[in-house]
Design a protein around this motif. Structure first.
Motif, short mmCIF file in Angstrom:
data_model
loop_
_atom_site.label_atom_id
_atom_site.label_comp_id
_atom_site.label_asym_id
_atom_site.label_seq_id
_atom_site.Cartn_x
_atom_site.Cartn_y
_atom_site.Cartn_z
N SER A 1 0.82 -1.21 0.00
CA SER A 1 0.00 0.00 0.00
C SER A 1 0.86 1.26 0.00
N VAL A 2 2.01 1.21 0.65
CA VAL A 2 2.90 2.37 0.66
C VAL A 2 3.39 2.67 -0.76
N ILE A 3 3.81 1.62 -1.47
CA ILE A 3 4.33 1.81 -2.83
C ILE A 3 3.26 2.36 -3.76
N VAL A 4 2.10 1.70 -3.81
CA VAL A 4 1.03 2.14 -4.69
C VAL A 4 0.48 3.49 -4.25
N LEU B 1 2.05 5.88 -2.67
CA LEU B 1 2.99 6.94 -2.99
C LEU B 1 2.90 7.33 -4.47
N GLN B 2 2.75 6.33 -5.34
CA GLN B 2 2.59 6.61 -6.77
C GLN B 2 1.33 7.45 -7.02
N ALA B 3 0.23 7.06 -6.38
CA ALA B 3 -1.01 7.81 -6.55
C ALA B 3 -0.89 9.22 -5.98
N PHE B 4 -0.19 9.34 -4.84
CA PHE B 4 -0.06 10.66 -4.20
C PHE B 4 0.74 11.62 -5.08
N LEU B 5 1.85 11.13 -5.64
CA LEU B 5 2.65 11.99 -6.51
C LEU B 5 1.86 12.40 -7.75
N TRP C 1 -7.59 6.46 -9.94
CA TRP C 1 -7.56 5.10 -10.50
C TRP C 1 -6.45 4.26 -9.88
N TYR C 2 -5.33 4.87 -9.53
CA TYR C 2 -4.19 4.13 -9.00
C TYR C 2 -4.50 3.45 -7.65
N LEU D 1 -10.20 -0.90 -20.82
CA LEU D 1 -8.94 -1.57 -20.44
C LEU D 1 -8.62 -1.33 -18.96
N ASP D 2 -8.84 -0.11 -18.51
CA ASP D 2 -8.58 0.19 -17.09
C ASP D 2 -9.46 -0.67 -16.18
#
Length: 416
Positions: A48-51, A53-57, A130-131, A180-181
């Motif tokens: 959850s941290v990795i995903v 962080l991607q969504a947050f950025l 979506w992330y 696709l999403d």
């Protein structure tokens, strides 16, 4: 007493299984608790941290929402996600935190068309919300029962596809990208759901197998303990009781008969004390009130509060210590039997002492039992009650039937 012995055997068996400092579950959830901890740490924490962080950025530079909505959505979604990650790391409140994030995310999806109304999308790229789609599925796996997990795994991607199309005004150039999403989210969510179900099912099977193994061990240990008890009683009968009988048969003088009677009394006392580490002790006299108090205290140690009724002559004759102890121990065994076999229903104790006679009565309102059907190797009645009282010159009577059981213990001071 039998229930306490079985519990002790189970505790001994369970002690043979290695425990970690985090072990707090019982036999039935030993592996399941560790699987839940692993899922919460690896998926709910690290993943959850990795995903997240991607969504947050991605969300920091987002221009999809109207002014005033962007900050509110980020605070609610990423705030609840941070609480879930923290709960997964520390291992406290995981279900509650994950459930809150799952609901907050769905509410954010519902609000997305309103938050983005009138703002044309910049490109075909996915919005930041979506992330986090599969993190909502993961939160459902952590928080909800399996049927609701399936609902959430399907609901979140479909709802995203709907609100995304509403955002872009159902423009045809977005249909393929959104499809696709949604497909990707459904596939990945199904994998997360399947892995969670698989690991938990395996853990449950391991726990059930472990519990059966421990129960089998307990049964074998109980059988071995019963066999050792029979051997000990057989040795006692041979060494003590048989010797007393032989001495009584060969007694030809008053002194020899007195010694034979003493041997028989000591042998019966030892036999009566087979199930308890009790000894005859000194013969310092007791009064009847002390006997009643000893019974009440022993009953309290068994986990029951018994109001011992007293009808005691304050000027009555003192009771020899060995007699008082025998009456108290026999009455305690009767109380234990009532608790074990009658559930303590209608349990009552009465102590009567008038002149040189003492009577202790223990009664319950159970279903009764057949005394003849009690196995010979069970000493609760024959030895711990009847033989114990007989060893001090008393008498034990037992009445049992559908309306309950009454045990009467009588001792009469011998004439001078």
């Amino acid at each position: 007493m039998a229930g306490d012995g079985q519990t002790a055997v189970l505790d001994t068996a369970w002690a043979q299984i290695p425990h970690s400092p985090q072990a707090t579950a019982g036999i039935g959830s030993f592996t399941r608790s560790r699987v839940e901890r692993i899922i919460s740490l690896v998926a709910g924490g690290l993943g959850s941290v990795i995903v997240g962080l991607q969504a947050f950025l991605t969300a920091l530079g987002s221009t999809d929402e109207r002014p005033g909505w962007h900050a509110g959505l980020m605070i609610s979604v990423f705030g609840s996600l941070a609480v879930m990650i923290l709960a997964c790391v520390i291992g406290r409140g995981v279900r509650a935190a994950a459930g809150v994030f799952a609901f907050v995310y769905v509410l954010a999806l519902v609000a997305w068309p309103i938050a983005t109304a009138g703002v044309p999308p910049d490109a075909l790229d996915e919005p930041w919300i979506w992330y986090l789609l599969n993190l909502a599925t993961l939160a459902a796996v952590l928080a909800f029962p399996f049927p609701l997990q399936i609902v959430w795994t399907i609901l979140a991607p479909v709802l995203f596809g709907l609100v995304r199309l509403v955002q872009v005004g159902f423009a045809q150039e977005y249909w393929v990208a959104v499809g696709l999403d949604v497909s990707f989210a459904l596939i990945l969510g199904g994998v997360i759901l399947t892995l969670g179900w698989l690991f938990r099912s395996m853990a449950v099977n391991v726990d059930e197998t472990r519990a059966r193994a421990v129960a089998s061990y307990a049964k074998a240990a109980a059988a071995d303990a019963a066999e050792q008890e029979r051997v000990a009683v057989a040795a006692l009968m041979h060494d003590s009781v048989l010797a007393a009988l032989i001495a009584a048969e060969r007694a030809g003088t008053p002194r020899e008969r007195t010694l034979a009677a003493t041997m028989a009394r000591e042998a019966l006392t030892r036999l009566a004390n087979t199930e308890q580490d009790a000894h005859e002790g000194t013969d310092e006299p007791w009064d009847a009130a002390a006997v009643a108090a000893a019974i009440a205290e022993a009953a309290s140690e068994l986990g029951v509060d018994v109001d011992v009724q007293r009808d005691i002559d304050p000027h009555g004759t003192p009771i020899p210590g060995r007699v008082a102890r025998a009456l108290a121990l026999a009455a305690t065994q009767a109380v234990a039997n009532a608790v074990q076999h009658a559930g303590g229903a209608g349990l009552g104790v009465a102590v009567t002492a008038v002149g040189g006679r003492v009577r202790v009565e223990v009664h319950d309102a159970g279903e009764g039992f057949d005394l003849e059907a009690v196995p010979d190797d069970r000493l609760g009645i024959r030895a711990s009650i009847v033989a114990r009282v007989a060893a001090v010159g008393g008498k034990a009577d037992l009445e049992t039937g559908p309306h309950g059981t009454v045990v009467r213990l009588d001792w009469q001071e011998p004439p001078a």
